[in-house]
Scaffold this active site. Structure first.
Site, PDB file in Angstrom:
ATOM      1  N   ASP A   8      -1.993   3.277   0.365  1.00 43.25           N
ATOM      2  CA  ASP A   8      -1.012   2.355   0.939  1.00 43.25           C
ATOM      3  C   ASP A   8       0.288   3.117   1.205  1.00 43.25           C
ATOM      4  O   ASP A   8       0.545   4.163   0.610  1.00 43.25           O
ATOM      5  CB  ASP A   8      -0.781   1.208  -0.051  1.00 43.25           C
ATOM      6  CG  ASP A   8       0.408   0.357   0.320  1.00 43.25           C
ATOM      7  OD1 ASP A   8       0.438  -0.179   1.445  1.00 43.25           O
ATOM      8  OD2 ASP A   8       1.337   0.226  -0.509  1.00 43.25           O
ATOM      9  N   MET A   9       1.111   2.565   2.081  1.00 45.99           N
ATOM     10  CA  MET A   9       2.359   3.241   2.451  1.00 45.99           C
ATOM     11  C   MET A   9       3.550   2.782   1.599  1.00 45.99           C
ATOM     12  O   MET A   9       3.928   3.434   0.642  1.00 45.99           O
ATOM     13  CB  MET A   9       2.663   2.979   3.933  1.00 45.99           C
ATOM     14  CG  MET A   9       1.629   3.561   4.881  1.00 45.99           C
ATOM     15  SD  MET A   9       1.780   5.333   5.074  1.00 45.99           S
ATOM     16  CE  MET A   9       3.395   5.457   5.797  1.00 45.99           C
ATOM     17  N   THR A  42      -2.474   0.829   5.898  1.00 45.13           N
ATOM     18  CA  THR A  42      -1.192   0.165   6.079  1.00 45.13           C
ATOM     19  C   THR A  42      -1.301  -1.148   6.832  1.00 45.13           C
ATOM     20  O   THR A  42      -2.247  -1.349   7.606  1.00 45.13           O
ATOM     21  CB  THR A  42      -0.225   1.109   6.836  1.00 45.13           C
ATOM     22  OG1 THR A  42       1.013   0.445   7.096  1.00 45.13           O
ATOM     23  CG2 THR A  42      -0.823   1.563   8.161  1.00 45.13           C
ATOM     24  N   ASN A 221      -1.584  -7.171  -0.532  1.00 45.64           N
ATOM     25  CA  ASN A 221      -2.479  -6.777   0.557  1.00 45.64           C
ATOM     26  C   ASN A 221      -3.292  -5.532   0.218  1.00 45.64           C
ATOM     27  O   ASN A 221      -4.114  -5.091   1.017  1.00 45.64           O
ATOM     28  CB  ASN A 221      -1.699  -6.581   1.864  1.00 45.64           C
ATOM     29  CG  ASN A 221      -0.636  -5.507   1.773  1.00 45.64           C
ATOM     30  OD1 ASN A 221      -0.043  -5.284   0.723  1.00 45.64           O
ATOM     31  ND2 ASN A 221      -0.355  -4.858   2.892  1.00 45.64           N
TER      32      ASN A 221
END
Length: 270
Positions: A8-9, A42, A221
């Site tokens: 993830d970012m 992302t 998420n």
């Protein structure tokens, strides 16, 4: 032996100042030198991560990105879509009517029009600035029901959005994948689209087994991909529910949490 790492970012790879530490860059490069595929996973469109892909030299013909929370799996060099699970214009019209009833702002990512909204707002501006893309403020009634909409977002002040979430019709959770990716962003994706599905589709494309996958994340998420992976990792700064779902909890995004996982599970063991 792990062969695929999905990261993830925001809140994971990126520190609070939106930079990647030198230690993390080195760990990623060393893992890739060992033949491990490292991908960014992302909620952003590919344009929103281009500078990080460049910084990490992830524009080779062997590089991929999971964009729009896994709704698109793309080759970075050509933007060719390996897999796509999208919504339609009719979903945007439906969710727009609900957002009007709840008094929250809304925007969407359209394959045809880009970032589109019936009314510009603070958090649509934020979305555009994060991703370095333009806003298309328009009468969305011109969007046809069968047009491709990648994802739809209700965006607003944290307290306004929280109150709206409490009033969301329960049917929405049956109809869509619904994730709160930040205090100001509530995202709606195709029911079969999430980061976990995106990672799974890429793993199958690469011939990688589930137990050979590491995923790292911090927010709601990221839950699907953390639950999917052989080794699902939560950041030290992750939401409690993400930590509860993880196999392993690393350090925070500001303390090289990503680098420490790659070093421990790939560089020291492969």
């Amino acid at each position: 032996m792990y062969k695929l790492v999905a990261i993830d970012m925001d809140g994971t790879l990126l520190r609070s100042d939106k930079t990647i530490s030198d230690r993390t860059k080195k760990a990623i490069n060393d893992a890739r030198d060992k033949g491990v595929t490292v991908v960014l996973a992302t909620g952003r469109p590919i344009e929103g991560v281009s500078r990080y892909l460049e910084e990490l030299d992830m524009y080779t013909d062997k590089d991929y990105v999971l964009s729009y929370n896994g709704a698109f799996v793309q080759k970075t060099s050509t933007k060719d879509v390996i897999a796509k699970i999208a919504l339609k214009g009719e979903d945007f019209h439906y969710l727009r009517s609900i957002s009007d009833d709840l008094g929250v702002n809304i925007h969407a990512f359209s394959e045809k029009y880009g970032l589109v909204t019936p009314k510009n707002s603070t958090y649509t501006e934020l979305e555009a600035n994060i991703n370095k893309i333009d806003i298309n403020e328009m009468d969305i009634s011109v969007i046809k029901d069968d047009e491709v909409i990648v994802k739809i977002m209700m965006i607003d002040e944290e307290d306004v959005l929280t109150e709206a979430i409490e009033k969301l019709p329960k049917e929405l959770y049956d109809k869509y994948t619904v994730v709160r990716s930040s205090p100001h962003f509530l995202e709606f994706l195709h029911k079969e689209a999430n980061k976990g599905i995106g990672v799974e589709l890429l793993a199958k494309h690469l011939g990688v087994k589930r137990e050979e996958v590491i995923t790292l994340g911090d927010a709601g998420n990221d839950l699907h991909m953390i639950e999917y992976a052989g080794l699902g990792v939560a950041m030290g700064n992750a939401f409690d529910e993400v930590k509860a779902a993880a196999n392993y909890i690393t350090d925070s995004n500001d303390n090289d949490g990503v680098a420490k996982v790659i070093e421990k599970f790939i560089l020291e063991n492969n």
